[in-house]
Enzyme design. Sequence first.
Site, PDB file in Angstrom:
ATOM      1  N   HIS A 175       0.872  -1.178   0.000  1.00 41.34           N
ATOM      2  CA  HIS A 175       0.000   0.000   0.000  1.00 41.34           C
ATOM      3  C   HIS A 175       0.904   1.222   0.000  1.00 41.34           C
ATOM      4  O   HIS A 175       1.212   1.783   1.054  1.00 41.34           O
ATOM      5  CB  HIS A 175      -0.912  -0.013   1.222  1.00 41.34           C
ATOM      6  CG  HIS A 175      -1.931   1.081   1.225  1.00 41.34           C
ATOM      7  ND1 HIS A 175      -3.145   0.958   1.869  1.00 41.34           N
ATOM      8  CD2 HIS A 175      -1.939   2.318   0.672  1.00 41.34           C
ATOM      9  CE1 HIS A 175      -3.844   2.072   1.712  1.00 41.34           C
ATOM     10  NE2 HIS A 175      -3.125   2.909   0.996  1.00 41.34           N
ATOM     11  N   HIS A 207      -7.264  -7.198   7.443  1.00 34.17           N
ATOM     12  CA  HIS A 207      -7.036  -6.295   8.567  1.00 34.17           C
ATOM     13  C   HIS A 207      -7.126  -7.075   9.872  1.00 34.17           C
ATOM     14  O   HIS A 207      -8.155  -7.652  10.201  1.00 34.17           O
ATOM     15  CB  HIS A 207      -8.005  -5.123   8.604  1.00 34.17           C
ATOM     16  CG  HIS A 207      -7.343  -3.852   9.059  1.00 34.17           C
ATOM     17  ND1 HIS A 207      -6.622  -3.040   8.207  1.00 34.17           N
ATOM     18  CD2 HIS A 207      -7.257  -3.282  10.274  1.00 34.17           C
ATOM     19  CE1 HIS A 207      -6.139  -2.012   8.875  1.00 34.17           C
ATOM     20  NE2 HIS A 207      -6.492  -2.133  10.140  1.00 34.17           N
ATOM     21  N   GLU A 219      -2.646  -1.739  -3.113  1.00 35.45           N
ATOM     22  CA  GLU A 219      -3.768  -1.047  -2.502  1.00 35.45           C
ATOM     23  C   GLU A 219      -3.516   0.460  -2.520  1.00 35.45           C
ATOM     24  O   GLU A 219      -2.369   0.908  -2.457  1.00 35.45           O
ATOM     25  CB  GLU A 219      -3.926  -1.464  -1.036  1.00 35.45           C
ATOM     26  CG  GLU A 219      -4.136  -2.934  -0.813  1.00 35.45           C
ATOM     27  CD  GLU A 219      -4.220  -3.270   0.675  1.00 35.45           C
ATOM     28  OE1 GLU A 219      -3.895  -2.389   1.508  1.00 35.45           O
ATOM     29  OE2 GLU A 219      -4.601  -4.397   0.994  1.00 35.45           O
TER      30      GLU A 219
END
Length: 245
Positions: free
Chosen positions: A44, A197, A76
Site C-alpha cells: 500500500h 485487517h 492497494e
Amino acid sequence: MTIKLSVNLNAIAVLRNRRNLPWPNVVGMGRIALDASADGLTVHPRPDQRHIRFTDLPDIRRLIDDEFPNREFNIEGYPDQAFLDMAELYADQITLVPDSPQQSTSDHGWDFGRDSAFLKPVISRLKERSIRVIVFVNPVADGLEAAKDIGADGIEIYTGPYGDAYDSDEKQAKALEAVTIVAQRAKELKLLVNAGHDLTVSNLPPLVKRVPWLYETSIGHGLIADALEHGMRETVLRFKRALAI
C-alpha cells in the site's frame, strides 16, 4: 477452493525506513514468503512513502515475473491520478481504498451512495488494462449492489472489528457474524470475497469455517509480528495451515 494468502510487505518497509540502510530487504522478504507458498504480495504505497517506496514497485514486479510467474501482485491505495498512473504499471490486482494520505492504516470502506460516481470510471480504466479490481468495504452488506453495478470484480471486507475483538468471545462472535453476512451477500452477487485487517493464525480458522468461499486474505501486521518470532518461512506456512482449516 484454496484460499489465497497475499503477504503485505508494508511493515517490513517500515522497519527498513527507520535507517538509511537496505535492510530488512523488502524484496528479499517477499521472496522468502513466496518461496514458502504465499500466493502473492501486497503493498500500500502512500504519497509520503513512509513505508513502501515507489521505487519498490518495479523490484517486486520483477521478483514475481522472474521467479514466481504464477503469483500475484496486489497494490492497494486511494485512486488519485498519481496512484493510478503508478499502480496500473505493476499490479495484477488493485484494491481501491478510501484512505486519506494522513491515515496510519485503512480503517473504513467506501460509501457507495456517495462514491460510486467517482469509482465507476476508475474501475473502467483499470478493467481496460486487464487488472482485477477490488473495493474495500465495511462489514455491512448495504451498498454491495452498487459495487457490482460499477464494475468491481470483488470486495475486500474490512475485518478490523473482528480482529480487535480478540479479548471478548461475545464481541468476536458478533463481528464474525457481520463479516459473514457481507460475504454471503457478495457471493450472491457473484463478487469475489477478500478479507483483510488484523487477521491472525488464531482468528482465521473461525472465519474460514463461516466463509469457506473466501478468495484471498491480505495479511500484514499480524503476519509480520509472527515472523519476528517464527521467521518468515514458518510464519507463511502457519498462516497457510490456518486458511486450510
